[in-house]
Design a protein around this motif. Sequence first.
Motif, PDB file in Angstrom:
ATOM      1  N   ALA A 186       0.322  -0.835  -0.145  1.00  0.00           N
ATOM      2  CA  ALA A 186      -0.263   0.329  -0.267  1.00  0.00           C
ATOM      3  C   ALA A 186       0.899   1.191  -0.078  1.00  0.00           C
ATOM      4  N   THR A 187       2.295   0.799   0.231  1.00  0.00           N
ATOM      5  CA  THR A 187       3.067   1.976   0.169  1.00  0.00           C
ATOM      6  C   THR A 187       3.529   2.543  -1.242  1.00  0.00           C
ATOM      7  N   CYS A 188       4.263   1.655  -1.046  1.00  0.00           N
ATOM      8  CA  CYS A 188       5.003   1.633  -1.972  1.00  0.00           C
ATOM      9  C   CYS A 188       5.265   0.973  -3.641  1.00  0.00           C
ATOM     10  N   GLY A 189       4.154   0.223  -3.351  1.00  0.00           N
ATOM     11  CA  GLY A 189       3.362  -0.032  -4.896  1.00  0.00           C
ATOM     12  C   GLY A 189       4.287  -1.330  -5.172  1.00  0.00           C
ATOM     13  N   ARG A 205      -0.976  -5.539   4.639  1.00  0.00           N
ATOM     14  CA  ARG A 205      -1.166  -4.423   3.841  1.00  0.00           C
ATOM     15  C   ARG A 205       0.569  -3.869   3.485  1.00  0.00           C
ATOM     16  N   HIS A 206       1.920  -3.805   4.214  1.00  0.00           N
ATOM     17  CA  HIS A 206       3.062  -3.218   3.661  1.00  0.00           C
ATOM     18  C   HIS A 206       3.637  -4.558   3.021  1.00  0.00           C
ATOM     19  N   CYS A 207       5.030  -4.052   2.119  1.00  0.00           N
ATOM     20  CA  CYS A 207       5.542  -5.094   2.130  1.00  0.00           C
ATOM     21  C   CYS A 207       6.707  -5.189   3.639  1.00  0.00           C
ATOM     22  N   SER A 208       6.834  -4.186   4.043  1.00  0.00           N
ATOM     23  CA  SER A 208       8.121  -4.586   5.059  1.00  0.00           C
ATOM     24  C   SER A 208       7.984  -3.307   6.260  1.00  0.00           C
ATOM     25  N   GLN A 209       8.832  -3.008   7.455  1.00  0.00           N
ATOM     26  CA  GLN A 209       8.582  -2.400   8.203  1.00  0.00           C
ATOM     27  C   GLN A 209       8.594  -1.117   8.133  1.00  0.00           C
ATOM     28  N   ARG A 210       9.259  -1.012   6.942  1.00  0.00           N
ATOM     29  CA  ARG A 210       9.854   0.286   7.249  1.00  0.00           C
ATOM     30  C   ARG A 210       8.649   0.813   6.049  1.00  0.00           C
ATOM     31  N   ARG A 266       4.240   5.292   5.684  1.00  0.00           N
ATOM     32  CA  ARG A 266       3.265   5.270   5.262  1.00  0.00           C
ATOM     33  C   ARG A 266       2.405   6.171   4.471  1.00  0.00           C
ATOM     34  N   ASN A 267       2.532   7.700   5.277  1.00  0.00           N
ATOM     35  CA  ASN A 267       1.536   8.958   5.382  1.00  0.00           C
ATOM     36  C   ASN A 267       3.186  10.007   4.946  1.00  0.00           C
ATOM     37  N   ARG A 268       4.269   9.470   3.593  1.00  0.00           N
ATOM     38  CA  ARG A 268       5.112   9.868   3.254  1.00  0.00           C
ATOM     39  C   ARG A 268       4.373   9.515   1.868  1.00  0.00           C
ATOM     40  N   PRO A 269       5.041  10.361   1.247  1.00  0.00           N
ATOM     41  CA  PRO A 269       4.810   9.523  -0.069  1.00  0.00           C
ATOM     42  C   PRO A 269       6.186   9.275  -1.079  1.00  0.00           C
ATOM     43  N   SER A 270       5.933   8.038  -1.393  1.00  0.00           N
ATOM     44  CA  SER A 270       7.397   7.184  -1.922  1.00  0.00           C
ATOM     45  C   SER A 270       7.800   7.761  -3.031  1.00  0.00           C
TER      46      SER A 270
END
Length: 53
Positions: A13-16, A33-38, A43-47
């Motif tokens: 959901a963050t990096c696509g 929903r996310h591939c990693s802890q990072r 998640r609220n910052r643009p990737s």
Amino acid sequence: MRKPGDLPKKVCATCGRPFAWRRKWRLAWDEVRHCSQRCRENRNRPSKHENTG
């Protein structure tokens, strides 16, 4: 035993980026929903990886 290509996949959901099922997620795969802890922490910052057009 499944082959790596047969594992379920999702898109972060963050990096696509696509990521595959991991054993540690076996009990909560529906909530992942996310591939990693990072990515989860950012998640609220643009990737940089997202296509902005």
